[in-house]
Enzyme design. Structure first.
Site, PDB file in Angstrom:
ATOM      1  N   ASP A  52      38.688  50.958  40.398  1.00  0.00           N
ATOM      2  CA  ASP A  52      40.128  50.672  40.579  1.00  0.00           C
ATOM      3  C   ASP A  52      41.083  51.765  40.116  1.00  0.00           C
ATOM      4  OD1 ASP A  52      38.890  48.324  41.306  1.00  0.00           O
ATOM      5  OD2 ASP A  52      39.884  47.053  39.820  1.00  0.00           O
ATOM      6  N   LYS A 107      37.530  44.674  46.519  1.00  0.00           N
ATOM      7  CA  LYS A 107      37.166  43.446  45.791  1.00  0.00           C
ATOM      8  C   LYS A 107      38.402  42.591  45.536  1.00  0.00           C
ATOM      9  CE  LYS A 107      37.189  45.806  41.255  1.00  0.00           C
ATOM     10  NZ  LYS A 107      38.197  45.006  40.573  1.00  0.00           N
ATOM     11  N   CYS A 133      38.692  44.928  34.504  1.00  0.00           N
ATOM     12  CA  CYS A 133      37.767  45.109  35.627  1.00  0.00           C
ATOM     13  C   CYS A 133      36.512  45.885  35.249  1.00  0.00           C
ATOM     14  CB  CYS A 133      38.496  45.759  36.798  1.00  0.00           C
ATOM     15  SG  CYS A 133      39.678  44.603  37.543  1.00  0.00           S
TER      16      CYS A 133
END
Ligand code: C5J
Length: 227
Positions: free
Chosen positions: A25, A130, A163
């Site tokens: 990310d 995701k 995450c």
């Protein structure tokens, strides 16, 4: 061939051909002003420290011939994959799907959803989109890794306690050995970053191993020369 990386709580042995680097990310929505991270009241400049170390381990992994995977958190434009319980959080008008300076917040295809230019994926490197915090939930990551015979993951990216941590926990339960690269991760809360890393390597490495970009790059450099 086996490389050994100095790590906590113990050295981490790996076969680069059976290892993948997963960069979590590193998106404009988390690292740049005007995105999802800032909409939640965070100082996004705190994540910049991870960019250089991520670049270094990306270069090392590519040179050693390792599989490299990038992830992005985000949702479909119609929000059909976004649980209302997630969308409802944050200040009204600055929630997932609301318009912002980089397009709709955390929506696939918008400018904010892109990985930052400095860490752009190379052609052929898979990008996993995701909907959740973990990279295994509702994605094709696990079969992708299994098909390539991957058994160890290097994990970098943001944010350490959200995450990155969720992905490491998911991977650990699936039998993958995870090495988290401390300085290639970052959090809006430095104390959470530090604690999250401790949680991974404590208790004999209950979730995995922790090292840093210099130690990882040095080991991969040796591999790259030998390859
Ligand atoms: C968050 C992430 N912090 N990538 N996402 O919401 O860690």
């Amino acid at each position: 061939m086996t490389a050994v990386i100095d790590a906590d709580p113990a050295p981490f042995a790996l076969d680069p051909a059976r290892s993948a680097l997963v960069v979590i990310d590193m998106q404009r929505d988390f690292l740049e002003p005007g995105g999802f991270g800032e909409s939640l009241g965070n100082d996004v400049s705190l994540l910049a420290s991870a960019i250089g170390p991520c670049g270094a381990v990306l270069a090392g992994a590519r040179a050693a011939g390792m599989m490299v995977i990038h992830t992005r958190e985000g949702h479909r434009a119609d929000l059909s994959d976004a649980p209302p319980a997630k969308v409802e959080r944050g200040p009204p008008g600055q929630r997932i799907g609301d318009p912002g300076p980089m397009g709709r917040i955390l929506i696939r295809g918008e400018a904010g959803h892109d990985i930052i230019d400095a860490l752009a994926p190379l052609p052929g490197e898979p990008v996993i989109d995701k909907p959740g915090k973990g990279a295994f939930y509702a994605t094709e990551l696990e079969p992708m890794l299994r098909h390539r015979g991957i058994e160890a993951l290097f994990v970098a990216g943001v944010t350490t306690e959200v995450c990155v941590h969720t992905t490491v926990r998911e991977a650990n339960d699936r039998g993958f050995r995870c090495l988290v690269i401390a300085d290639a991760c970052a959090s809006y809360f430095p104390e959470f970053h530090a604690m999250a890393l401790r949680m991974i390597s404590a208790q004999g490495g209950i979730f995995g191993w922790v090292s840093d970009s210099a130690r990882v790059a040095a080991a991969l450099h040796q591999e790259g020369k030998a390859a």
